[in-house]
Design a protein around this motif. Sequence first.
Motif, PDB file in Angstrom:
ATOM      1  N   SER A   1      32.176  47.516  19.356  1.00 40.91           N
ATOM      2  CA  SER A   1      33.128  47.174  20.414  1.00 40.91           C
ATOM      3  C   SER A   1      32.966  48.087  21.630  1.00 40.91           C
ATOM      4  CB  SER A   1      34.556  47.243  19.889  1.00 40.91           C
ATOM      5  OG  SER A   1      34.867  48.572  19.528  1.00 40.91           O
ATOM      6  N   LYS A   2      32.217  49.181  21.474  1.00 45.71           N
ATOM      7  CA  LYS A   2      31.969  50.080  22.597  1.00 45.71           C
ATOM      8  C   LYS A   2      30.977  49.489  23.593  1.00 45.71           C
ATOM      9  CE  LYS A   2      32.678  54.123  19.681  1.00 45.71           C
ATOM     10  NZ  LYS A   2      32.004  55.273  19.062  1.00 45.71           N
ATOM     11  N   ILE A   3      30.188  48.541  23.148  1.00 38.13           N
ATOM     12  CA  ILE A   3      29.194  47.935  24.019  1.00 38.13           C
ATOM     13  C   ILE A   3      29.886  46.963  24.957  1.00 38.13           C
ATOM     14  CG2 ILE A   3      27.131  46.484  24.135  1.00 38.13           C
ATOM     15  CD1 ILE A   3      26.368  47.533  21.392  1.00 38.13           C
ATOM     16  N   ARG A   4      29.644  47.110  26.248  1.00 33.51           N
ATOM     17  CA  ARG A   4      30.257  46.233  27.242  1.00 33.51           C
ATOM     18  C   ARG A   4      29.229  45.357  27.947  1.00 33.51           C
ATOM     19  NH1 ARG A   4      34.604  46.406  24.940  1.00 33.51           N
ATOM     20  NH2 ARG A   4      35.970  48.160  25.251  1.00 33.51           N
ATOM     21  N   ALA A   5      27.986  45.854  28.049  1.00 29.41           N
ATOM     22  CA  ALA A   5      26.953  45.089  28.744  1.00 29.41           C
ATOM     23  C   ALA A   5      25.605  45.310  28.083  1.00 29.41           C
ATOM     24  CB  ALA A   5      26.880  45.499  30.210  1.00 29.41           C
ATOM     25  N   LEU A   6      24.783  44.310  28.154  1.00 28.54           N
ATOM     26  CA  LEU A   6      23.432  44.383  27.629  1.00 28.54           C
ATOM     27  C   LEU A   6      22.495  43.876  28.710  1.00 28.54           C
ATOM     28  CD1 LEU A   6      21.501  44.863  25.235  1.00 28.54           C
ATOM     29  CD2 LEU A   6      21.940  42.502  24.548  1.00 28.54           C
TER      30      LEU A   6
ATOM     31  N   ILE B   1      17.143  37.014  24.650  1.00 32.22           N
ATOM     32  CA  ILE B   1      18.264  36.093  24.860  1.00 32.22           C
ATOM     33  C   ILE B   1      18.878  35.720  23.518  1.00 32.22           C
ATOM     34  CG2 ILE B   1      18.881  33.769  25.662  1.00 32.22           C
ATOM     35  CD1 ILE B   1      16.725  34.178  27.856  1.00 32.22           C
ATOM     36  N   SER B   2      18.018  35.466  22.533  1.00 32.88           N
ATOM     37  CA  SER B   2      18.492  35.144  21.183  1.00 32.88           C
ATOM     38  C   SER B   2      19.271  36.321  20.586  1.00 32.88           C
ATOM     39  CB  SER B   2      17.299  34.777  20.296  1.00 32.88           C
ATOM     40  OG  SER B   2      17.718  34.530  18.991  1.00 32.88           O
ATOM     41  N   ALA B   3      18.724  37.525  20.754  1.00 38.32           N
ATOM     42  CA  ALA B   3      19.401  38.722  20.232  1.00 38.32           C
ATOM     43  C   ALA B   3      20.754  38.920  20.918  1.00 38.32           C
ATOM     44  CB  ALA B   3      18.522  39.951  20.439  1.00 38.32           C
ATOM     45  N   ALA B   4      20.809  38.690  22.208  1.00 37.56           N
ATOM     46  CA  ALA B   4      22.065  38.856  22.945  1.00 37.56           C
ATOM     47  C   ALA B   4      23.111  37.863  22.455  1.00 37.56           C
ATOM     48  CB  ALA B   4      21.831  38.676  24.440  1.00 37.56           C
ATOM     49  N   ASN B   5      22.693  36.624  22.208  1.00 43.02           N
ATOM     50  CA  ASN B   5      23.634  35.633  21.690  1.00 43.02           C
ATOM     51  C   ASN B   5      24.135  36.004  20.304  1.00 43.02           C
ATOM     52  OD1 ASN B   5      23.573  34.037  23.990  1.00 43.02           O
ATOM     53  ND2 ASN B   5      21.815  32.867  23.273  1.00 43.02           N
TER      54      ASN B   5
ATOM     55  N   ILE C   1      28.805  38.860  17.157  1.00 44.66           N
ATOM     56  CA  ILE C   1      29.314  40.001  16.388  1.00 44.66           C
ATOM     57  C   ILE C   1      30.302  40.815  17.208  1.00 44.66           C
ATOM     58  CG2 ILE C   1      28.660  42.193  15.300  1.00 44.66           C
ATOM     59  CD1 ILE C   1      25.932  40.880  14.688  1.00 44.66           C
ATOM     60  N   ILE C   2      29.915  41.108  18.437  1.00 44.73           N
ATOM     61  CA  ILE C   2      30.700  42.003  19.291  1.00 44.73           C
ATOM     62  C   ILE C   2      31.906  41.306  19.899  1.00 44.73           C
ATOM     63  CG2 ILE C   2      30.597  43.401  21.400  1.00 44.73           C
ATOM     64  CD1 ILE C   2      27.644  43.907  20.709  1.00 44.73           C
ATOM     65  N   GLY C   3      31.718  40.067  20.299  1.00 44.41           N
ATOM     66  CA  GLY C   3      32.809  39.328  20.915  1.00 44.41           C
ATOM     67  C   GLY C   3      32.515  38.990  22.366  1.00 44.41           C
ATOM     68  N   ASP C   4      33.434  38.279  22.956  1.00 43.47           N
ATOM     69  CA  ASP C   4      33.240  37.777  24.309  1.00 43.47           C
ATOM     70  C   ASP C   4      33.377  38.838  25.393  1.00 43.47           C
ATOM     71  OD1 ASP C   4      32.696  35.217  23.485  1.00 43.47           O
ATOM     72  OD2 ASP C   4      34.807  34.600  23.529  1.00 43.47           O
ATOM     73  N   HIS C   5      33.820  40.041  25.029  1.00 44.97           N
ATOM     74  CA  HIS C   5      33.966  41.077  26.050  1.00 44.97           C
ATOM     75  C   HIS C   5      32.610  41.647  26.480  1.00 44.97           C
ATOM     76  CE1 HIS C   5      33.850  43.448  22.336  1.00 44.97           C
ATOM     77  NE2 HIS C   5      33.331  44.401  23.083  1.00 44.97           N
ATOM     78  N   MET C   6      31.542  41.351  25.710  1.00 44.85           N
ATOM     79  CA  MET C   6      30.210  41.826  26.075  1.00 44.85           C
ATOM     80  C   MET C   6      29.616  40.915  27.143  1.00 44.85           C
ATOM     81  SD  MET C   6      26.704  42.266  23.924  1.00 44.85           S
ATOM     82  CE  MET C   6      26.063  40.644  24.279  1.00 44.85           C
ATOM     83  N   VAL C   7      28.997  41.513  28.143  1.00 40.33           N
ATOM     84  CA  VAL C   7      28.338  40.770  29.207  1.00 40.33           C
ATOM     85  C   VAL C   7      26.829  40.901  29.004  1.00 40.33           C
ATOM     86  CG1 VAL C   7      28.009  40.597  31.698  1.00 40.33           C
ATOM     87  CG2 VAL C   7      30.230  41.275  30.786  1.00 40.33           C
ATOM     88  N   PHE C   8      26.145  39.781  29.020  1.00 39.80           N
ATOM     89  CA  PHE C   8      24.692  39.777  28.889  1.00 39.80           C
ATOM     90  C   PHE C   8      24.098  39.583  30.272  1.00 39.80           C
ATOM     91  CE2 PHE C   8      20.802  37.123  28.012  1.00 39.80           C
ATOM     92  CZ  PHE C   8      19.992  38.200  27.699  1.00 39.80           C
TER      93      PHE C   8
END
Length: 161
Positions: A16-21, A30-34, A39-46
């Motif tokens: 949950s600490k991850i905010r952007a990739l 792209i597959s890994a980010a999806n 796992i992380i949730g919608d708060h992560m920005v790719f």
Amino acid sequence: MRALQKIYGSDDNNFSKIRALLTDGAAYNISAANSLKGIIGDHMVFIVCAAHNLFRLSAELCDNYPEVNKCVSLIKKSFQKSGKIKLAWKELGKKAFPEPSITRWGTWLNAVHWLYDNLDNFKSFLATLNESDNAAIPNLKTLLMKLKEIWEISGPWRSLL
């Protein structure tokens, strides 16, 4: 995923600490980010690198507009292989052709933009040349006629230029 587990531990809550990739546009990223987003949730920005997106856009346009790609290629060859043609264009005081390269991202788009801006002038210029000066001239004349039609029809393409 394993690299992130080494950094954050195996506990899913630490993700949950991850905010952007930020990655390049490779399909596996792209597959890994999806997967991570699941796992992380919608708060992560790719975020895909802008340069990589520009390259992907150029590749997509090359595939979807083969006449434009062929025309850019023939113009490049004409200017590279015939100093006479390059000199004649330069003497007219016109902007030089940007000479695209596959390994230099964005140069293809610059070449297409140049062609769009100089289409009528370049067609007039070709009409003054002897077709025996360069084998590409007859093909270029035919392609330039098609290009004018393509650009008149395709609104979305024009908006990119």
